[in-house]
Design a protein around this motif. Structure first.
Motif, mmCIF file in Angstrom:
data_model
loop_
_atom_site.group_PDB
_atom_site.id
_atom_site.type_symbol
_atom_site.label_atom_id
_atom_site.label_comp_id
_atom_site.label_asym_id
_atom_site.label_seq_id
_atom_site.Cartn_x
_atom_site.Cartn_y
_atom_site.Cartn_z
ATOM 1 N N GLU A 84 0.078 -2.596 -4.605
ATOM 2 C CA GLU A 84 1.443 -2.092 -4.455
ATOM 3 C C GLU A 84 1.710 -1.493 -3.086
ATOM 4 O OE1 GLU A 84 4.525 0.709 -7.068
ATOM 5 O OE2 GLU A 84 2.362 0.723 -7.491
ATOM 6 N N LYS A 85 0.840 -0.600 -2.627
ATOM 7 C CA LYS A 85 1.059 0.063 -1.347
ATOM 8 C C LYS A 85 0.996 -0.921 -0.181
ATOM 9 C CE LYS A 85 -0.581 4.644 -2.790
ATOM 10 N NZ LYS A 85 -1.596 5.719 -2.560
ATOM 11 N N SER A 86 0.078 -1.866 -0.262
ATOM 12 C CA SER A 86 -0.071 -2.852 0.798
ATOM 13 C C SER A 86 1.178 -3.713 0.924
ATOM 14 C CB SER A 86 -1.298 -3.729 0.520
ATOM 15 O OG SER A 86 -1.503 -4.670 1.543
ATOM 16 N N GLU A 102 11.157 -3.334 10.006
ATOM 17 C CA GLU A 102 11.163 -2.472 11.188
ATOM 18 C C GLU A 102 10.991 -3.299 12.458
ATOM 19 O OE1 GLU A 102 8.808 1.409 13.065
ATOM 20 O OE2 GLU A 102 8.327 0.690 11.037
ATOM 21 N N ALA A 155 9.562 -5.738 -3.428
ATOM 22 C CA ALA A 155 9.582 -5.305 -2.030
ATOM 23 C C ALA A 155 10.661 -6.037 -1.243
ATOM 24 C CB ALA A 155 8.205 -5.548 -1.400
ATOM 25 N N VAL A 188 -2.895 -8.599 4.112
ATOM 26 C CA VAL A 188 -2.185 -7.920 3.028
ATOM 27 C C VAL A 188 -2.782 -8.353 1.699
ATOM 28 C CG1 VAL A 188 0.047 -7.602 1.873
ATOM 29 C CG2 VAL A 188 -0.035 -7.884 4.356
ATOM 30 N N HIS A 234 15.010 -4.737 0.141
ATOM 31 C CA HIS A 234 15.586 -4.926 1.481
ATOM 32 C C HIS A 234 16.753 -5.902 1.445
ATOM 33 C CE1 HIS A 234 12.674 -2.544 3.697
ATOM 34 N NE2 HIS A 234 11.688 -3.122 3.022
ATOM 35 N N ASP A 246 8.136 -3.216 4.652
ATOM 36 C CA ASP A 246 8.820 -2.235 5.502
ATOM 37 C C ASP A 246 8.542 -2.507 6.982
ATOM 38 O OD1 ASP A 246 9.736 -1.018 3.211
ATOM 39 O OD2 ASP A 246 8.275 0.618 3.256
ATOM 40 N N ALA A 247 7.304 -2.886 7.282
ATOM 41 C CA ALA A 247 6.921 -3.158 8.669
ATOM 42 C C ALA A 247 7.639 -4.393 9.214
ATOM 43 C CB ALA A 247 5.411 -3.341 8.771
ATOM 44 N N ASP A 263 4.343 -3.051 -0.177
ATOM 45 C CA ASP A 263 5.508 -2.279 0.244
ATOM 46 C C ASP A 263 5.443 -1.932 1.728
ATOM 47 O OD1 ASP A 263 6.643 -2.326 -2.261
ATOM 48 O OD2 ASP A 263 5.924 -0.337 -2.854
ATOM 49 N N ALA A 264 4.267 -1.535 2.193
ATOM 50 C CA ALA A 264 4.120 -1.161 3.601
ATOM 51 C C ALA A 264 4.361 -2.358 4.514
ATOM 52 C CB ALA A 264 2.725 -0.586 3.846
ATOM 53 N N HIS A 265 3.873 -3.525 4.105
ATOM 54 C CA HIS A 265 4.065 -4.715 4.934
ATOM 55 C C HIS A 265 5.532 -5.112 4.997
ATOM 56 C CE1 HIS A 265 4.131 -9.159 5.617
ATOM 57 N NE2 HIS A 265 3.437 -8.762 6.657
#
Length: 251
Positions: A66-68, A78, A125, A61, A129, A74-75, A70-72
């Motif tokens: 930013e995208k990296s 999940e 991020a 990561v 959550h 969220d992952a 947020d995606a992490h």
């Protein structure tokens, strides 16, 4: 165990401080998500954690992206169901040893810009959550400090001061949702000084000299305190700093 059933993200987990956080969290029962840019370093720390019976996941990561980030995050949620602890100790690229009047603007501002950017992204991020969960802990490392007379630290302290302002603001905004923010401060951890750093031995002695205990904090010390602060045993602590300096810093 202090952190049983907790999920912790450590950005910069392949480094000395990050690895200390990750190992301590895992020892106390947390599932640890190791994030960083160098897979080999992350795998080494993860291997140590697993060998000791802990749980560790690894992801490459870029905590400045930013995208990296947020995606992490969220992952993680999940995969594990929650994101309970977040700590960011990636390198900010500070340039030390050069007097301010001889520095370039780029070198001086680099740790400030990088520190604010990555801390904002990872705080945001995690905070999104944690707010939804109704609980969580965001830890920082560094904190404000007095000017350093005998060593030029560039923009390092300016960056730390900015992060403290961010930490206080996050505490004010998310406290009502059960989210805590705490900074760990040390007077320096000699184990993190590279062996080839000029004057490493002298610097280690210099860090120990002003302490009231006659020694500096170890990586294990820092990790142990972080695990406690991240646990529900410290549920009354937020908008605060924790002194892990062996008395080098006087509150």
């Amino acid at each position: 165990m202090l952190l049983e059933d907790k999920n912790a993200v450590v950005y910069g987990a392949g480094g000395g401080i990050g690895g200390a956080f990750a190992r301590a969290f895992a020892e106390e029962g947390a599932r640890v998500f190791l994030a960083g840019r160098t897979r080999e370093k992350l795998d080494r720390v993860a291997g140590e954690i697993r060998a000791a019976g802990g749980r560790a996941d690894v992801a490459v990561v870029d905590a400045l992206d930013e995208k990296s980030v947020d995606a992490h995050a969220d992952a993680v949620v999940e995969a594990a169901g929650s994101l309970d602890i977040s700590v960011n100790v990636i390198s900010h690229g500070d340039v030390q040893g050069t007097p301010m009047v001889e520095m370039s603007l780029a070198d001086y501002e680099q740790p400030v810009v990088n520190g604010v950017r990555t801390t904002f992204l990872t705080m945001r991020a995690a905070g999104r959550h944690m707010k939804r969960q109704g609980n969580g802990v965001v830890l920082l490392f560094g904190g404000d400090g007095d000017p350093v007379r005998n060593h030029a630290v560039g923009g390092l302290q300016v960056g730390f001061a900015a992060l403290e302002a961010m930490r206080r603001q996050l505490a004010a905004e998310l406290g009502r949702y059960g989210v805590r923010t705490v900074t760990l401060r040390t007077g320096g951890v000699p184990e993190t000084i590279p062996a080839d750093f000029p004057g490493a031995e002298e610097l280690s002695a210099e860090l120990a000299e002003p302490t009231m205990l006659g020694r500096t904090a170890t990586l294990a010390d820092v990790g142990a305190v972080a695990a406690f602060v991240a646990s529900d045993r410290a549920r009354t602590m937020t908008a605060a700093t924790v002194n892990v300096s062996c008395g080098a810093l006087v509150d």
